[in-house]
Design a protein around this motif. Structure first.
Motif, short mmCIF file in Angstrom:
data_model
loop_
_atom_site.label_atom_id
_atom_site.label_comp_id
_atom_site.label_asym_id
_atom_site.label_seq_id
_atom_site.Cartn_x
_atom_site.Cartn_y
_atom_site.Cartn_z
N SER A 227 0.82 -1.22 0.00
CA SER A 227 0.00 0.00 0.00
C SER A 227 0.85 1.26 0.00
O SER A 227 0.34 2.36 -0.22
CB SER A 227 -0.93 0.00 1.22
OG SER A 227 -0.16 -0.04 2.42
N LEU A 228 2.15 1.11 0.24
CA LEU A 228 3.04 2.27 0.25
C LEU A 228 3.51 2.65 -1.15
O LEU A 228 4.04 3.75 -1.35
CB LEU A 228 4.27 1.99 1.13
CG LEU A 228 3.99 1.70 2.61
CD1 LEU A 228 5.30 1.37 3.33
CD2 LEU A 228 3.30 2.89 3.27
N ASP A 229 3.31 1.77 -2.11
CA ASP A 229 3.78 2.03 -3.48
C ASP A 229 2.92 3.10 -4.15
O ASP A 229 1.70 3.15 -3.97
CB ASP A 229 3.73 0.76 -4.32
CG ASP A 229 4.83 -0.21 -3.94
OD1 ASP A 229 5.68 0.17 -3.12
OD2 ASP A 229 4.82 -1.34 -4.45
N ARG A 230 3.57 3.95 -4.91
CA ARG A 230 2.88 5.01 -5.66
C ARG A 230 3.09 4.78 -7.16
O ARG A 230 4.02 4.11 -7.58
CB ARG A 230 3.42 6.39 -5.26
CG ARG A 230 3.22 6.71 -3.78
CD ARG A 230 1.75 6.85 -3.42
NE ARG A 230 1.53 7.13 -2.01
CZ ARG A 230 1.23 6.20 -1.11
NH1 ARG A 230 1.12 4.92 -1.47
NH2 ARG A 230 1.03 6.53 0.15
N THR B 227 -10.72 -1.77 -3.76
CA THR B 227 -10.02 -1.35 -4.98
C THR B 227 -9.91 0.17 -5.04
O THR B 227 -8.84 0.72 -5.36
CB THR B 227 -10.76 -1.85 -6.24
OG1 THR B 227 -10.87 -3.28 -6.19
CG2 THR B 227 -10.02 -1.45 -7.50
N LEU B 228 -11.00 0.85 -4.75
CA LEU B 228 -11.00 2.31 -4.77
C LEU B 228 -10.05 2.87 -3.71
O LEU B 228 -9.38 3.89 -3.93
CB LEU B 228 -12.42 2.84 -4.56
CG LEU B 228 -13.43 2.45 -5.64
CD1 LEU B 228 -14.81 3.00 -5.30
CD2 LEU B 228 -12.99 2.96 -7.01
N GLU B 229 -9.98 2.19 -2.58
CA GLU B 229 -9.04 2.60 -1.54
C GLU B 229 -7.60 2.46 -2.03
O GLU B 229 -6.76 3.34 -1.83
CB GLU B 229 -9.25 1.74 -0.29
CG GLU B 229 -8.30 2.06 0.86
CD GLU B 229 -8.49 1.12 2.04
OE1 GLU B 229 -7.47 0.75 2.67
OE2 GLU B 229 -9.65 0.74 2.32
N GLY B 230 -7.32 1.35 -2.69
CA GLY B 230 -5.98 1.13 -3.23
C GLY B 230 -5.62 2.14 -4.30
O GLY B 230 -4.48 2.62 -4.36
N LEU B 231 -6.58 2.48 -5.15
CA LEU B 231 -6.33 3.48 -6.19
C LEU B 231 -6.02 4.84 -5.59
O LEU B 231 -5.17 5.58 -6.10
CB LEU B 231 -7.54 3.57 -7.12
CG LEU B 231 -7.67 2.48 -8.18
CD1 LEU B 231 -9.02 2.57 -8.87
CD2 LEU B 231 -6.55 2.60 -9.20
N ALA B 232 -6.73 5.18 -4.53
CA ALA B 232 -6.47 6.47 -3.87
C ALA B 232 -5.05 6.52 -3.31
O ALA B 232 -4.38 7.56 -3.38
CB ALA B 232 -7.50 6.69 -2.76
N GLN B 233 -4.58 5.40 -2.80
CA GLN B 233 -3.22 5.34 -2.27
C GLN B 233 -2.17 5.30 -3.38
O GLN B 233 -1.04 5.74 -3.20
CB GLN B 233 -3.07 4.10 -1.37
CG GLN B 233 -3.93 4.14 -0.12
CD GLN B 233 -3.96 2.80 0.61
OE1 GLN B 233 -3.70 1.75 0.02
NE2 GLN B 233 -4.29 2.84 1.89
N VAL C 43 -4.13 9.09 -13.96
CA VAL C 43 -5.15 8.62 -14.89
C VAL C 43 -6.04 7.61 -14.17
O VAL C 43 -5.54 6.65 -13.58
CB VAL C 43 -4.52 7.97 -16.14
CG1 VAL C 43 -5.60 7.45 -17.08
CG2 VAL C 43 -3.61 8.96 -16.85
N SER C 44 -7.34 7.82 -14.22
CA SER C 44 -8.27 6.90 -13.55
C SER C 44 -8.67 5.77 -14.50
O SER C 44 -8.74 5.97 -15.72
CB SER C 44 -9.53 7.65 -13.11
OG SER C 44 -9.21 8.65 -12.17
N PRO C 45 -8.94 4.58 -13.97
CA PRO C 45 -9.39 3.49 -14.84
C PRO C 45 -10.77 3.79 -15.41
O PRO C 45 -11.58 4.47 -14.79
CB PRO C 45 -9.41 2.28 -13.90
CG PRO C 45 -9.59 2.86 -12.54
CD PRO C 45 -8.86 4.16 -12.55
N ASP C 46 -11.02 3.26 -16.59
CA ASP C 46 -12.34 3.41 -17.21
C ASP C 46 -13.31 2.35 -16.70
O ASP C 46 -14.52 2.57 -16.67
CB ASP C 46 -12.21 3.29 -18.73
CG ASP C 46 -11.26 4.32 -19.31
OD1 ASP C 46 -11.70 5.46 -19.51
OD2 ASP C 46 -10.08 4.00 -19.52
N TYR C 47 -12.75 1.20 -16.32
CA TYR C 47 -13.56 0.08 -15.84
C TYR C 47 -12.82 -0.61 -14.71
O TYR C 47 -11.59 -0.52 -14.59
CB TYR C 47 -13.84 -0.93 -16.97
CG TYR C 47 -14.32 -0.30 -18.25
CD1 TYR C 47 -15.66 0.06 -18.41
CD2 TYR C 47 -13.43 -0.03 -19.29
CE1 TYR C 47 -16.09 0.67 -19.58
CE2 TYR C 47 -13.86 0.58 -20.46
CZ TYR C 47 -15.19 0.93 -20.60
OH TYR C 47 -15.61 1.53 -21.75
#
Length: 331
Positions: free
Chosen positions: A94-97, A127-133, A138-142
């Motif tokens: 979770s620390l990776d950017r 998943t959304l939590e991981g994306l925020a971290q 660029v946000s995923p489309d799906y």
């Protein structure tokens, strides 16, 4: 004499302005610098300003035509849909950017009409939590969650079911767990290393397992393959020490295939990248013509990717995925 000096000054001014324009015609700030030079000659004769304005007009027309030509010549990306796993494939923890290389690849692909889907074993909120971290620009489309459920972003900005796939999937999944709950309970209790295994339950029904180590989970899967061979429609998805029971028809590969059907993309324009057992279903070449994995992928994934004439990157995680996309774009 004054008139002649004024004329010479005007000619010199025109020459200086034109030379400046010639030096800077490659600049994206063309309107800014042309206005700057027009302002600088406002004190000179009208005919001098008129000549410069005409030159500036022609330069602007030339630049616009060149830009139109470049845009028309911009190649359409051969990777129309990038399908990536998340944990292990893009991030190690979770620390990776998001890396600069992966962000640039996504931006390049997006500008050329490409889309991005995350195909993960996580739930949608997780998943959304991981994306925020992850902090990806660029946000995923799906998003495909739990290796099977497909979501797309609605006009209201909320993630919602895409088509009726999720409804059918949930119904069959729940029916399967109910049908075999007694058999699965008995099988789990009879596992050799049951003291090192923690059952995962949905509504009180065992739906998966967590082992104390990868070695233990490997031994568990051997026992499950034998003990559950007569359970029609039953299967499992494994990622590291985690294992989820599922319907045999619903996995990352079939979910990717359904997404492609919904958005009208053939497998020839799909690139899939993953790192673990549960990714193999989308890395066998059946649902994505382009298959890849980062260097940190497990041996079984690398073998599946190479068998599908895919690409094994030299970089780990997101760096490896960026390398893979670049490889297929240049191939």
């Amino acid at each position: 004499m004054r008139v002649r000096e004024g004329a010479l000054l005007s000619y010199r001014t025109i020459f200086e302005v034109l030379m400046s324009i010639m030096r800077e015609t490659g600049s994206p700030e063309l309107p800014v610098f042309t206005q700057k030079y027009l302002n600088s000659i406002s004190m000179y004769p009208h005919w001098c300003r008129l000549v410069v304005r005409l030159v500036v007009l022609f330069v602007n027309i030339f630049m616009l035509k060149a830009a139109e030509k470049n845009n028309a010549a911009m190649p359409v990306s051969s990777v129309k849909l990038l399908c990536t796993d998340f944990d292990g494939t893009l991030v190690e923890s979770s620390l990776d950017r998001c890396t600069q290389e992966f962000a640039e690849v996504l931006s390049y692909q997006r500008k050329r009409g490409g889309s991005w889907v995350i195909n993960t074993g996580r739930s949608l909120p997780y998943t959304l939590e991981g994306l925020a971290q992850f902090h990806c620009p660029v946000s995923p489309d799906y998003i495909i969650t739990q290796e099977r459920e497909i979501y797309h972003l609605s006009s209201s900005g909320k993630w919602q079911d895409f088509g009726d796939w999720n409804l059918r999937c949930r119904r069959l999944h729940n029916e399967l767990l109910l049908k075999y709950q007694d058999a699965l309970e008995a099988i789990c209790k009879g596992l050799t290393h049951r003291s090192e295994i923690t059952p995962v339950r949905e509504n009180g029904i065992v739906s998966g397992l967590v082992a104390s180590s990868e070695e233990i989970m490997s031994q568990v899967t051997v026992e499950l393959d034998w003990a559950c061979k007569d359970l029609q429609g039953w299967a499992y998805q494994r990622n590291n020490v985690y294992l989820r029971f599922c319907h045999v028809d619903y996995h990352k590969g079939s979910a990717l295939k359904e997404l492609c059907r919904l958005i009208g993309f053939p497998r020839e324009v799909v690139l899939a990248a993953g790192d673990n057992f549960n990714d193999i279903a989308m890395l066998d070449g059946k649902h994505a013509a382009m298959c890849a994995c980062p260097a940190n992928a497990i041996k079984e994934v690398k073998e599946a990717v190479l068998k599908a004439d895919g690409f094994v990157a030299s970089g780990n995680h997101a760096l490896g995925v960026a390398e893979s996309v670049q490889y297929f774009l240049e191939r």
